[in-house]
Design a protein around this motif. Structure first.
Motif, PDB file in Angstrom:
ATOM      1  N   ALA A 131       0.844  -1.198   0.000  1.00 46.44           N
ATOM      2  CA  ALA A 131       0.000   0.000   0.000  1.00 46.44           C
ATOM      3  C   ALA A 131       0.878   1.247   0.000  1.00 46.44           C
ATOM      4  CB  ALA A 131      -0.923   0.004   1.211  1.00 46.44           C
ATOM      5  N   PHE A 132       0.441   2.267  -0.710  1.00 55.29           N
ATOM      6  CA  PHE A 132       1.177   3.534  -0.766  1.00 55.29           C
ATOM      7  C   PHE A 132       0.213   4.622  -1.220  1.00 55.29           C
ATOM      8  CE2 PHE A 132       1.596   1.297  -4.746  1.00 55.29           C
ATOM      9  CZ  PHE A 132       1.474   2.261  -5.740  1.00 55.29           C
ATOM     10  N   PRO A 166       8.866  10.316  -3.003  1.00 52.85           N
ATOM     11  CA  PRO A 166       9.894   9.350  -3.443  1.00 52.85           C
ATOM     12  C   PRO A 166       9.750   7.995  -2.755  1.00 52.85           C
ATOM     13  CG  PRO A 166      10.886  11.512  -3.137  1.00 52.85           C
ATOM     14  CD  PRO A 166       9.474  11.619  -2.636  1.00 52.85           C
ATOM     15  N   ALA A 167       9.355   7.993  -1.474  1.00 50.01           N
ATOM     16  CA  ALA A 167       9.156   6.716  -0.775  1.00 50.01           C
ATOM     17  C   ALA A 167       8.009   5.934  -1.392  1.00 50.01           C
ATOM     18  CB  ALA A 167       8.901   6.975   0.709  1.00 50.01           C
ATOM     19  N   ASP A 168       6.922   6.639  -1.739  1.00 53.03           N
ATOM     20  CA  ASP A 168       5.797   5.969  -2.399  1.00 53.03           C
ATOM     21  C   ASP A 168       6.215   5.426  -3.764  1.00 53.03           C
ATOM     22  OD1 ASP A 168       3.750   6.412  -0.421  1.00 53.03           O
ATOM     23  OD2 ASP A 168       3.744   8.520  -1.018  1.00 53.03           O
ATOM     24  N   GLU A 169       7.052   6.162  -4.458  1.00 55.65           N
ATOM     25  CA  GLU A 169       7.511   5.702  -5.777  1.00 55.65           C
ATOM     26  C   GLU A 169       8.342   4.429  -5.648  1.00 55.65           C
ATOM     27  OE1 GLU A 169       9.880   7.330  -9.744  1.00 55.65           O
ATOM     28  OE2 GLU A 169       9.540   8.660  -8.022  1.00 55.65           O
ATOM     29  N   GLY A 355       0.206   5.855   6.306  1.00 58.18           N
ATOM     30  CA  GLY A 355       0.733   6.435   5.080  1.00 58.18           C
ATOM     31  C   GLY A 355       0.868   7.940   5.088  1.00 58.18           C
ATOM     32  N   ALA A 356       0.507   8.628   6.190  1.00 56.73           N
ATOM     33  CA  ALA A 356       0.604  10.082   6.237  1.00 56.73           C
ATOM     34  C   ALA A 356       0.743  10.540   7.685  1.00 56.73           C
ATOM     35  CB  ALA A 356      -0.620  10.730   5.596  1.00 56.73           C
ATOM     36  N   ALA A 357       1.732  11.389   7.938  1.00 61.59           N
ATOM     37  CA  ALA A 357       1.950  11.918   9.279  1.00 61.59           C
ATOM     38  C   ALA A 357       1.005  13.081   9.554  1.00 61.59           C
ATOM     39  CB  ALA A 357       3.404  12.376   9.436  1.00 61.59           C
ATOM     40  N   LYS A 358       0.838  13.412  10.801  1.00 62.00           N
ATOM     41  CA  LYS A 358       0.033  14.565  11.183  1.00 62.00           C
ATOM     42  C   LYS A 358       0.576  15.813  10.485  1.00 62.00           C
ATOM     43  CE  LYS A 358      -1.385  17.309  15.198  1.00 62.00           C
ATOM     44  NZ  LYS A 358      -1.320  17.442  16.688  1.00 62.00           N
ATOM     45  N   GLY A 359      -0.324  16.626   9.942  1.00 70.10           N
ATOM     46  CA  GLY A 359       0.085  17.835   9.239  1.00 70.10           C
ATOM     47  C   GLY A 359       0.299  17.657   7.749  1.00 70.10           C
ATOM     48  N   THR A 360       0.239  16.420   7.265  1.00 69.21           N
ATOM     49  CA  THR A 360       0.409  16.184   5.830  1.00 69.21           C
ATOM     50  C   THR A 360      -0.738  16.823   5.049  1.00 69.21           C
ATOM     51  OG1 THR A 360       1.581  14.101   6.168  1.00 69.21           O
ATOM     52  CG2 THR A 360       0.538  14.416   4.019  1.00 69.21           C
TER      53      THR A 360
END
Length: 392
Positions: A131-132, A166-169, A355-360
Motif C-alpha cells: 500500500a502507498f 519518493p518513498a511511495d515511488e 501512510g501520512a503523518a500529522k500535518g500532511t
C-alpha cells in the motif's frame, strides 16, 4: 531542524539557490538567533530540487525560518516586487491592514474574469500486498464574461496521477510499476474504484454557451450576475445587510443555518469578480466575526507567500483516507497579500494516519497564477470533447 529542507518542502517548484545564497541565509538566521554560523558539512546531502509531499507547520519559529529564507532568495534573484511584509498577528489586525491595502487598488475593466483552479489530493492505493499513496491533479478553467451576451467557457482535464513521494515511488516500483491500482477504501464504502496512473493531461471536457440572464456560475451566495457583483457596496456594514437579504431569500434558510452561521460565507466574495473596494469591505466584515482566525504568514502549495486564515474557527471536520473514515481535518485559506484574493484552500491531517503523518497536506485547491481579469477571450480548446453536462 534543517531550515533549507523545510523550505524545500514548502516550495516544491522553486529552483535550488546558489551556494552563496545558502550561506547568506544561514548567516542571517544565525545573527537573528544570536547563534554562531555552522559551516556546511562535507558530504552532507545537497538541496532537493523537488519533493512530492507538503506539510503544514504551526510553530512561530518555523514560520520565521521559512519566511527569512524566502525573503533572502527573492532579493537575490530577478522577480516581481515582493509582497508586503506579513508579521504574525493573533487578532484581526492583519486582515484590517490587508483591507486597507486592497481598498486602494484600481478597478478592473477587462472583458473576461478567468478562474483556473488546480485540485490536488492524496489517494491511498494498493498493488498486490503493498500500500502507498498517489497524488492526483485536476484542472478546471472558467472564463466568465463581463458582457452577458458573450459565452461562458469551462474546461476540465485530468493533469496527472503519480506516486506522492519518493518513498511511495519506491514502493510502487517494488510492486512492479503497475499502471492500474486498487484504491484502499473504508469498510462498507459504496464505491472503491480503481486508479490509473497518468503522467500527461488527458480526458479533456469543455462547455461553451451564453448563460441566460448572465448568472454567475458560482451560486454559493445565490444567483448573482456579474453586474450584481459589480454593484455590491464597498462598506462593511452595508455589505452585511446585503448578505442578510441573500440569506433571507434562500429557500433552505429555515432549519439550516442562522444568519450568524451564514456570515462567514462572505469569504466566498474573495473568490469572485468583485471590485477591490468590495473585497476590502468583505475583509473588514470577516475580520470582525468571532469565527475568523488569523493563522499567520504561510507559503501556499504553489510556493507563493500569503496570509493563512480560517473563517470557521472551532468548527471541526472529518474526512476519509484509505481505510480510515474518520480523519480529523485542519483547514486553512491562504490569501494574496497584495490583492486579498484567495490563493489556495488547504486541508491537512489532524493526526497521523496510515501512510501520512500529522500535518500532511491531504487536499488543496489553488488558483493558478493567471487567475483574474483579462482582455483575452477564450478559444475553443483543441483535443477536447464538448460536454453535455455542466462543469463545476
Amino acid at each position: 531542524m534543517d531550515e533549507l529542507k523545510l523550505l524545500a518542502r514548502s516550495l516544491p517548484d522553486a529552483p535550488p539557490p546558489r551556494a552563496e545564497v545558502v550561506e547568506k541565509a544561514r548567516a542571517r538566521l544565525a545573527a537573528a538567533r544570536k547563534e554562531p554560523v555552522r559551516p556546511r558539512q562535507a558530504g552532507r546531502a545537497g538541496w532537493r530540487g523537488r519533493t512530492w509531499g507538503w506539510t503544514l507547520g504551526t510553530a512561530a519559529a518555523t514560520v520565521a525560518v521559512v519566511m527569512a529564507v524566502v525573503a533572502l532568495v527573492a532579493n537575490l534573484t530577478t522577480a516581481p516586487a515582493p509582497p508586503p511584509v506579513l508579521a504574525p498577528d493573533a487578532g484581526a489586525g492583519a486582515l484590517l491592514r490587508l483591507a486597507d491595502r486592497v481598498a486602494g487598488l484600481p478597478d478592473d475593466s477587462d472583458a473576461y474574469w478567468r478562474r483556473p483552479l488546480l485540485d490536488n489530493g492524496l489517494i491511498r492505493v494498493r498493488a498486490g500486498d503493498r500500500a502507498f499513496n498517489v497524488l492526483y491533479s485536476d484542472r478546471i478553467d472558467l472564463w466568465q464574461p463581463r458582457d452577458p451576451g458573450d459565452p461562458v467557457q469551462a474546461e476540465q482535464r485530468k493533469m496527472f496521477v503519480r506516486p506522492a513521494t519518493p518513498a511511495d515511488e519506491r514502493v510502487w516500483r517494488a510492486a512492479g510499476s503497475p499502471t492500474t491500482l486498487k484504491r484502499v477504501c473504508a469498510p462498507g464504502a459504496d464505491e472503491c474504484m480503481k486508479v490509473r496512473l497518468r503522467s500527461k493531461p488527458s480526458d479533456c471536457l469543455y462547455t461553451r454557451a451564453a448563460e441566460p440572464g448572465g448568472v454567475f456560475g458560482d451560486r454559493r451566495l445565490g444567483e448573482l450576475t456579474v453586474a450584481d457583483l459589480a454593484a455590491l457596496p464597498d462598506d462593511a456594514i452595508r455589505l452585511r445587510e446585503v448578505l442578510r437579504t441573500r440569506w433571507e431569500g434562500r429557500e433552505d434558510r429555515m432549519g439550516q443555518v442562522s444568519f450568524e452561521e451564514f456570515l462567514p460565507r462572505a469569504g466566498y466574495l474573495l473568490e469572485m469578480p468583485v471590485r477591490p473596494s468590495v473585497r476590502a469591505a468583505a475583509l473588514r466584515l470577516l475580520a470582525g466575526l468571532p469565527t475568523t482566525k488569523v493563522i499567520g504568514p504561510a507559503v501556499d502549495p504553489l510556493g507563493r507567500e500569503g496570509l493563512a486564515v480560517t473563517f470557521n474557527k472551532g468548527r471541526g471536520s472529518f474526512g476519509e483516507f484509505g481505510a480510515d473514515d474518520e480523519v480529523p481535518e485542519v483547514y486553512a485559506t491562504i490569501l494574496d497579500p497584495r490583492t486579498g484574493t484567495v490563493l489556495a484552500h488547504t486541508t491537512a491531517a489532524g493526526r497521523s494516519i496510515e501512510g501520512a503523518a500529522k500535518g500532511t497536506m491531504m487536499y488543496y485547491q489553488a488558483w493558478a497564477p493567471e487567475a483574474g481579469w483579462t482582455g483575452e477571450r477564450p478559444e475553443r480548446p483543441r483535443a477536447c470533447r464538448l460536454s453535455d453536462t455542466p462543469i463545476p
